[in-house]
Design an enzyme around this catalytic site. Structure first.
Site, PDB file in Angstrom:
ATOM      1  N   GLU A   1      -5.824  -4.931  10.196  1.00 22.35           N
ATOM      2  CA  GLU A   1      -4.780  -3.951  10.475  1.00 22.35           C
ATOM      3  C   GLU A   1      -5.088  -3.203  11.774  1.00 22.35           C
ATOM      4  OE1 GLU A   1      -2.583  -2.699   6.676  1.00 22.35           O
ATOM      5  OE2 GLU A   1      -4.374  -1.484   6.784  1.00 22.35           O
TER       6      GLU A   1
ATOM      7  N   ASN B   1       0.885  -1.167   0.000  1.00 22.37           N
ATOM      8  CA  ASN B   1       0.000   0.000   0.000  1.00 22.37           C
ATOM      9  C   ASN B   1       0.920   1.213   0.000  1.00 22.37           C
ATOM     10  OD1 ASN B   1      -1.771   2.063   0.514  1.00 22.37           O
ATOM     11  ND2 ASN B   1      -2.329   1.395   2.576  1.00 22.37           N
TER      12      ASN B   1
ATOM     13  N   HIS C   1      -9.555   1.432   4.143  1.00 19.64           N
ATOM     14  CA  HIS C   1      -8.346   1.549   4.970  1.00 19.64           C
ATOM     15  C   HIS C   1      -8.621   2.487   6.144  1.00 19.64           C
ATOM     16  CE1 HIS C   1      -4.278   2.619   6.192  1.00 19.64           C
ATOM     17  NE2 HIS C   1      -3.902   1.485   5.646  1.00 19.64           N
TER      18      HIS C   1
ATOM     19  N   LYS D   1       0.223   4.277  -0.355  1.00 18.14           N
ATOM     20  CA  LYS D   1      -0.381   5.480   0.242  1.00 18.14           C
ATOM     21  C   LYS D   1      -0.119   6.695  -0.648  1.00 18.14           C
ATOM     22  CE  LYS D   1      -0.108   3.226   4.666  1.00 18.14           C
ATOM     23  NZ  LYS D   1      -0.110   3.320   6.120  1.00 18.14           N
TER      24      LYS D   1
ATOM     25  N   GLU E   1      -7.015   4.848   7.295  1.00 12.75           N
ATOM     26  CA  GLU E   1      -6.733   6.260   6.988  1.00 12.75           C
ATOM     27  C   GLU E   1      -7.892   6.883   6.207  1.00 12.75           C
ATOM     28  OE1 GLU E   1      -2.871   5.561   5.237  1.00 12.75           O
ATOM     29  OE2 GLU E   1      -2.128   4.966   7.208  1.00 12.75           O
TER      30      GLU E   1
ATOM     31  N   SER F   1       3.006  -2.365  10.260  1.00 15.68           N
ATOM     32  CA  SER F   1       4.447  -2.455  10.502  1.00 15.68           C
ATOM     33  C   SER F   1       5.024  -3.835  10.201  1.00 15.68           C
ATOM     34  CB  SER F   1       4.788  -2.023  11.933  1.00 15.68           C
ATOM     35  OG  SER F   1       4.387  -0.677  12.145  1.00 15.68           O
TER      36      SER F   1
ATOM     37  N   GLY G   1       2.179   2.076  10.690  1.00 14.04           N
ATOM     38  CA  GLY G   1       3.163   3.146  10.575  1.00 14.04           C
ATOM     39  C   GLY G   1       3.838   3.517  11.879  1.00 14.04           C
TER      40      GLY G   1
HETATM   41  P1  PGA Z   1       2.601   0.102   7.601  1.00 16.01           P
HETATM   42  O1  PGA Z   1       1.187   0.360   6.905  1.00 16.01           O
HETATM   43  O2  PGA Z   1       3.125  -1.211   7.021  1.00 16.01           O
HETATM   44  O3  PGA Z   1       3.435   1.270   7.214  1.00 16.01           O
HETATM   45  O4  PGA Z   1       2.367  -0.015   9.052  1.00 16.01           O
HETATM   46  C1  PGA Z   1       0.283  -0.691   6.688  1.00 16.01           C
HETATM   47  C2  PGA Z   1      -0.962  -0.163   6.060  1.00 16.01           C
HETATM   48  O5  PGA Z   1      -1.404   0.947   6.426  1.00 16.01           O
HETATM   49  O6  PGA Z   1      -1.566  -0.821   5.182  1.00 16.01           O
END
Ligand code: PGA
Length: 248
Positions: free
Chosen positions: A167, A10, A95, A12, A97, A213, A173
Site C-alpha cells: 500500500e 479495511n 497498516h 478503519k 495508519e 484507492s 485515501g
Molecule cells: P483506501 O484505503 O482504499 O481508502 O485508499 C486502503 C487502505 O488503507 O487499506
C-alpha cells in the site's frame, strides 16, 4: 498452482455495531464469488455482530489490529486468543495508519505477525512507501527492509500462508492510485524477496495484495497483473462498489 485471489475490506474507524450489521446485509448478495476469498476487516467492537450477520455467506470477518502479548495488563488491547475465539481468521498487521498514528514499528509488526501465526491467524501484512521515498527512488529498498524485518523468525510454512498488502502511503485515501505497472513492479519485487529469503515454492504461494484507492473502476486492471493477488480496500469497502471489486 494458481493463487486464489483475496479481496479484503479495511473499514478503519467507521461503522457502529448496528451500522456494521446493516452494511454486511447490504453487501452480502453483492460479494458472492467462490473464486475469491472475501474478507471484511472491521473494528473490534463490530466483529461479533458482523460475524453473526455474515453467517452462512462466503464473507470472512477479520480484524484490523491485535496485540502481541497473550493476555494481561494491556488496557485497551485485543489479544490473538480473543480474535480466534470470536471466529476471526485474518488480521491486518502494520497498516501505515497504525505506524503513523500509533507508533508501530517494523519490530512490533514482526512480534504481532509471529503471535498471529502462533494462534493460527493469517496476518495481512502491510508495507508501503511515502511519496518522498518514491521520489527519492528508494521504494524497493524501503519495502525490502519492511518485509525482511516483518518476517524475522517466520518459517517458510508460515510465510507461504501469509498475505502481504503493498500500500503506497501516497495512494491511501487520496484517490490517487498507483498505476498497474507501478503496483506490479513492487508486488513482483516483494515476491522476488520472498524467494530470496525462503524459496521459490514459498514465493509462489504467498498472496500479495495492492491497496490504495482501489475502486470499481481500476480494480480489474490492477488485479489482472501477474503478481497482484487481490486488494486491500478502504473507502470503497463501505459501498456497493466493493461487490464490483470482488467480481472484477
Ligand atoms: P483506501 O484505503 O482504499 O481508502 O485508499 C486502503 C487502505 O488503507 O487499506
Amino acid at each position: 498452482m494458481a493463487r486464489k485471489k483475496i479481496i479484503a475490506g479495511n473499514w478503519k474507524m467507521n461503522m457502529t455495531p448496528s451500522e456494521a450489521v446493516a452494511l454486511v446485509n447490504t453487501l452480502k448478495p453483492l460479494v458472492v464469488n467462490d473464486d475469491v476469498d472475501v474478507v471484511f476487516c472491521v473494528p473490534a467492537i463490530d466483529i461479533i455482530p458482523a460475524m453473526e450477520a455474515a453467517k452462512g455467506t462466503n464473507i470472512n470477518i477479520g480484524a484490523e489490529n491485535m496485540y502481541f502479548e497473550e493476555k494481561g495488563a494491556f488496557t485497551g488491547e485485543i489479544s490473538p486468543a480473543m480474535l480466534v475465539d470470536a471466529g476471526v481468521k485474518y488480521v491486518i498487521i502494520g497498516h501505515s495508519e497504525r505506524r503513523e498514528y500509533f507508533a508501530e514499528t517494523d519490530e512490533t509488526v514482526n512480534k504481532k505477525i509471529l503471535k498471529a501465526f502462533e494462534h493460527g491467524l493469517t496476518p495481512i501484512i502491510c508495507c508501503g512507501e511515502s511519496l518522498k521515498q518514491r521520489e527519492q527512488g528508494i521504494t524497493i529498498d524501503w519495502i525490502r527492509q519492511q518485509i525482511k524485518i516483518a518476517f524475522l523468525n517466520v518459517t517458510a510454512e508460515q510465510a507461504a500462508t501469509a498475505v502481504i498488502a503493498y500500500e503506497p502511503i501516497w495512494a491511501i485515501g487520496t484517490g490517487k492510485t498507483a498505476t498497474s505497472d507501478q503496483a506490479q513492479e513492487v508486488c513482483k519485487g516483494i515476491r522476488d524477496l520472498i524467494a530470496e529469503m525462503y524459496d521459490a515454492a514459498t514465493a509462489e504461494a504467498v498472496r500479495i495484495q495492492y491497496g490504495g484507492s482501489m475502486n470499481a473502476g481500476n480494480a480489474a486492471e490492477l488485479l489482472a497483473k501477474p503478481d497482484i493477488d487481490g486488494g486491500l480496500i478502504g473507502g470503497a469497502s463501505l459501498k456497493p462498489d466493493f461487490g464490483q471489486i470482488v467480481n472484477a
